[in-house]
Design a protein around this motif. Sequence first.
Motif, PDB file in Angstrom:
ATOM      1  N   TYR A   1       7.591  11.893   4.211  1.00  0.00           N
ATOM      2  CA  TYR A   1       8.429  10.879   4.768  1.00  0.00           C
ATOM      3  C   TYR A   1       7.911   9.059   5.124  1.00  0.00           C
ATOM      4  O   TYR A   1       8.701   8.397   5.669  1.00  0.00           O
ATOM      5  CB  TYR A   1       9.556  11.374   5.920  1.00  0.00           C
ATOM      6  N   LEU A   2       6.843   9.294   4.771  1.00  0.00           N
ATOM      7  CA  LEU A   2       6.132   7.967   5.277  1.00  0.00           C
ATOM      8  C   LEU A   2       6.269   7.177   3.885  1.00  0.00           C
ATOM      9  O   LEU A   2       6.747   7.347   2.840  1.00  0.00           O
ATOM     10  CB  LEU A   2       4.641   7.774   4.303  1.00  0.00           C
ATOM     11  N   ASN A   3       6.454   5.688   4.423  1.00  0.00           N
ATOM     12  CA  ASN A   3       7.271   4.598   3.974  1.00  0.00           C
ATOM     13  C   ASN A   3       5.991   3.889   3.693  1.00  0.00           C
ATOM     14  O   ASN A   3       4.836   3.950   3.893  1.00  0.00           O
ATOM     15  CB  ASN A   3       7.778   3.778   4.810  1.00  0.00           C
TER      16      ASN A   3
ATOM     17  N   ASP B   1       4.638  -1.200   9.748  1.00  0.00           N
ATOM     18  CA  ASP B   1       4.591   0.290   9.179  1.00  0.00           C
ATOM     19  C   ASP B   1       3.580   0.637   8.885  1.00  0.00           C
ATOM     20  O   ASP B   1       3.081   1.424   7.876  1.00  0.00           O
ATOM     21  CB  ASP B   1       5.584   0.101   8.298  1.00  0.00           C
ATOM     22  N   VAL B   2       2.004   0.418   9.654  1.00  0.00           N
ATOM     23  CA  VAL B   2       0.793   0.878   8.999  1.00  0.00           C
ATOM     24  C   VAL B   2       0.786   2.552   9.203  1.00  0.00           C
ATOM     25  O   VAL B   2       1.620   2.816  10.163  1.00  0.00           O
ATOM     26  CB  VAL B   2      -0.060   0.180  10.466  1.00  0.00           C
ATOM     27  N   ILE B   3       0.030   2.870   8.895  1.00  0.00           N
ATOM     28  CA  ILE B   3       0.037   4.525   8.582  1.00  0.00           C
ATOM     29  C   ILE B   3      -1.581   4.320   9.299  1.00  0.00           C
ATOM     30  O   ILE B   3      -2.231   4.377   8.686  1.00  0.00           O
ATOM     31  CB  ILE B   3      -0.425   5.065   7.076  1.00  0.00           C
ATOM     32  N   ASN B   4      -0.923   5.241  10.416  1.00  0.00           N
ATOM     33  CA  ASN B   4      -2.448   5.817  11.839  1.00  0.00           C
ATOM     34  C   ASN B   4      -1.857   7.167  11.265  1.00  0.00           C
ATOM     35  O   ASN B   4      -0.717   8.524  11.923  1.00  0.00           O
ATOM     36  CB  ASN B   4      -1.881   5.490  12.844  1.00  0.00           C
ATOM     37  N   PHE B   5      -3.356   7.652  11.674  1.00  0.00           N
ATOM     38  CA  PHE B   5      -3.635   9.486  11.895  1.00  0.00           C
ATOM     39  C   PHE B   5      -3.043   9.644  13.321  1.00  0.00           C
ATOM     40  O   PHE B   5      -4.017   9.175  14.242  1.00  0.00           O
ATOM     41  CB  PHE B   5      -4.108  10.291  11.567  1.00  0.00           C
ATOM     42  N   ASN B   6      -2.202  10.488  13.632  1.00  0.00           N
ATOM     43  CA  ASN B   6      -1.941  11.367  15.068  1.00  0.00           C
ATOM     44  C   ASN B   6      -2.814  12.372  15.288  1.00  0.00           C
ATOM     45  O   ASN B   6      -2.498  13.573  13.952  1.00  0.00           O
ATOM     46  CB  ASN B   6      -0.631  11.217  15.419  1.00  0.00           C
ATOM     47  N   THR B   7      -3.924  12.501  16.157  1.00  0.00           N
ATOM     48  CA  THR B   7      -4.448  13.407  16.012  1.00  0.00           C
ATOM     49  C   THR B   7      -4.149  14.166  17.348  1.00  0.00           C
ATOM     50  O   THR B   7      -4.679  14.146  18.954  1.00  0.00           O
ATOM     51  CB  THR B   7      -5.640  12.996  15.858  1.00  0.00           C
ATOM     52  N   THR B   8      -4.310  15.693  17.198  1.00  0.00           N
ATOM     53  CA  THR B   8      -4.272  16.057  18.374  1.00  0.00           C
ATOM     54  C   THR B   8      -5.539  17.626  18.960  1.00  0.00           C
ATOM     55  O   THR B   8      -6.008  18.392  17.652  1.00  0.00           O
ATOM     56  CB  THR B   8      -2.990  17.220  19.020  1.00  0.00           C
TER      57      THR B   8
ATOM     58  N   ASN C   1       0.908  -0.706  -0.694  1.00  0.00           N
ATOM     59  CA  ASN C   1      -0.531  -0.041  -0.353  1.00  0.00           C
ATOM     60  C   ASN C   1       0.941   1.002  -0.148  1.00  0.00           C
ATOM     61  O   ASN C   1       1.521   1.115   0.976  1.00  0.00           O
ATOM     62  CB  ASN C   1      -1.212   0.085   1.088  1.00  0.00           C
ATOM     63  N   ARG C   2       1.043   1.905  -0.981  1.00  0.00           N
ATOM     64  CA  ARG C   2       2.151   2.942  -1.379  1.00  0.00           C
ATOM     65  C   ARG C   2       0.962   4.291  -0.708  1.00  0.00           C
ATOM     66  O   ARG C   2      -0.303   4.061  -1.330  1.00  0.00           O
ATOM     67  CB  ARG C   2       2.482   3.363  -2.459  1.00  0.00           C
ATOM     68  N   PRO C   3       1.441   5.039  -0.024  1.00  0.00           N
ATOM     69  CA  PRO C   3       0.860   6.591   0.530  1.00  0.00           C
ATOM     70  C   PRO C   3       0.666   7.382  -0.888  1.00  0.00           C
ATOM     71  O   PRO C   3       2.237   7.628  -1.974  1.00  0.00           O
ATOM     72  CB  PRO C   3       1.703   6.910   1.373  1.00  0.00           C
TER      73      PRO C   3
END
Length: 814
Positions: free
Chosen positions: A587-589, A620-627, A562-564
Amino acid sequence: MNILKNIILPAVVITLIFTLSGFAQQSVQGVVKGIVSDKSSGSPLESATIRIFKAQDSLLITGGSTDATGNFLITNVPEGTYDIRVSYVGYRTGVARNILINNEKGEINLGNVKLELITSTTEEIEVVSEAPIMTFEGDKRIYDAKKDLTAQSGTVLDVLKNVPSVEVDNDGNVSLRGSGNVKILINGKPSAMLSNGTQILQNIPGNMVEKVEVIHNPGAKYEAEGVSGIINIILKQEEDIGYNGNIKVNGGTQDKYNISGSANTKKGKFVLNASYSFWNYNLPGKSNIDRSNYSSINSHTVLQNFNWKYSGNSHYGSFGGDYELDKNRTLSLAGTIFYYERKLNNRNTLNFYDISGALTSTLLYNNDDRRKGFNFDGTISYTKKYEEKGRELTAFINYSGRNEDSPISYRIDDYINPVTLQERTQKYYFNFLNAQADYIHPFSETSKLEAGIKINARFINGDYNFLQYDNNSQNWIPVPGRYNDANYKDAISAFYGTFSGSYKDFSYNAGIRGEHTYLDFSILQGTQKYDRNYFDIFPSASLTQKIGPENQFQASYSRRINRPNLWFLNPFVEQFDEFTKRSGNPYLNPVYIHSVEAGYTRYFSFATLTLSGYYRNERDVINFNTTVDTNGVTFSQPRNVGKTNTYGVEFIAQTGLAKWWRINGSVSYYNTNSFGFDGMENYDKWFNALSARFSTSAQIPDIADVQLSYFYNGKQVNSQGTIDPFQMFNLAIQKSFFEKQLIVAFRINDLFNQQRFYLTANTNSFNQVVRQKTDSRVYFITLTFNFGKMDNTTSSRLLQRKQREQESEIQQSN
């Protein structure tokens, strides 16, 4: 555990019982018999030819001919599912499809097969029941959209909602087995049409879809992109050639209108076809969001109320043609043109309360989201079939281009200061180029090598600007820090090779695929540049074991990626409103996936049952960091953190209680567990969901065709909250007149007005409740007019297939 106890375990037990009963059965040799006569005079036809083909791959098994009285008897037909063709020179060919021979049905009597002189296309023999809506072909599950009455008056998204394993949320996002990272193709190729998401499918009529192919665990022949597999949407291409066509008029409540038509012809070696569709679609709804921010004092509670209306219209046209260079070579051209306009008018009221519950301020947003675009797809294909059976070379080059203009105007009123007027302009240009060549080389009747090369190149350019109206100067002024442009290009070059073979009832397929990825993009007029360059190997394998004609076991493995995309990579901070911001991460992998699946299919004379289990591991799962800051502003950015394991099971049943009555159903359950910690935030979470589909269709002779479909989405649970269950009924009735020259259909979408969305979320920094309801109960009426003269010719591809069948027949009769 109740789900496991009440649904999954009974399904497994039932399937095992069917398996054991199948093991106990003995192989039989079937008999096919009947009589062939002239339809007009009733006279028997001597020497009419009967041929029996395997339904799965059209392989000729056996055959025979009629005697002087028109009778035929063919013995020693092995167990299996067959297509039976009855032909006579100068007469229309009769076809009986999906004839099952087993212990229960060892003798097939076609009765009196009445052939008539050639005037039009191939006719179906009336004794045969209709094929199921979902069929299995190797690693594909093929959903026949033409048989889905409830989807014919809707959109492509409505079609996908009825396909087992596929989910469509309220925003039009498509997922497969719970994963939104699915590769979606149009006619087997990537399309710029889907470059900004699947919501655009809301603008294409569902009656343009021929079928939907779902490949959960694709082999090396297919692109490695996509976590959960591939969804291939096949648009209609007419096969019955002559001077003919149809016009369809469709109208629905809440201002939904569609008119479409198609025509085709053949002249000499040319086969030409074209179609056109206009679609106007409106959908109102309302939403509200209640959010409590633990770290904020003055904006401790935010209440948002949305009233919105989606409206859109589109023009969709397709054209195509085949040119038969000779009996073994064909040159084809196909293209589509798509123009659309879409509007989303949204009135958003925000009320802010402090920690004591007192109202501190109110904002009123009026957003006018206008979008229009143009898309063109063109493909040139070449096919060469060699004299050696099964040897074939195909190649194509495809261009897909799209431009889109997406302005949004904002009117903000806080009831104290002067009204603020803002406008966002966004223009993007997408250009995709795809080229592929595939070669099949058979080594024997049971083994072959497939190899190919492919390149996908994408070029995306766009700019984004944000303006605010200055009341003093009465001019529009750019807002600092909110301008962006992007220049993106990538190229994925691939090669693959697969070897497949079989021994008796065991078959296998093993392959390997290599993909080189080159990526280069820049923003802010090239002041920020990023690039990537890497190579990957993707192995795959599948095994199939048949035990008699009724039982089939299958297992498969594949490595995927899964390519970003640009939306995930672009570091520009996008601000949706004053309290919602996000950015990408350059810089996502890529995410790598290992996928394993095992399944069992049990065939009966009256039903087909399939039970599948699957497992996916992602790293290397893509997760959203929410603040959320002290002013209540949320900011999200994706990161590569941790791993994810997904387990799932799916059960599909298709049955016919009578020749005219079919029932289809499916149940799917999956569980996802994610683990990860980046030093600041814990990404451990879990998620599970249950969904079920049911449809029944009846062809009541001399009355009408009726279909009722039901969808249930169970409670979805994750570590941050829950999504409540919802359900929906659809009803469709269809009646034909004047020998199918006029077809009248009536449909009700969401019969009991139950479609809704309710989400609760809880984190360490906030809790939130989201409610959404669309006016989903809609009434449609559709009129279809068929016209023109049909002859006994067809597309050049089918002509070549018929030619090969004739040659096989001559060899057999000798």
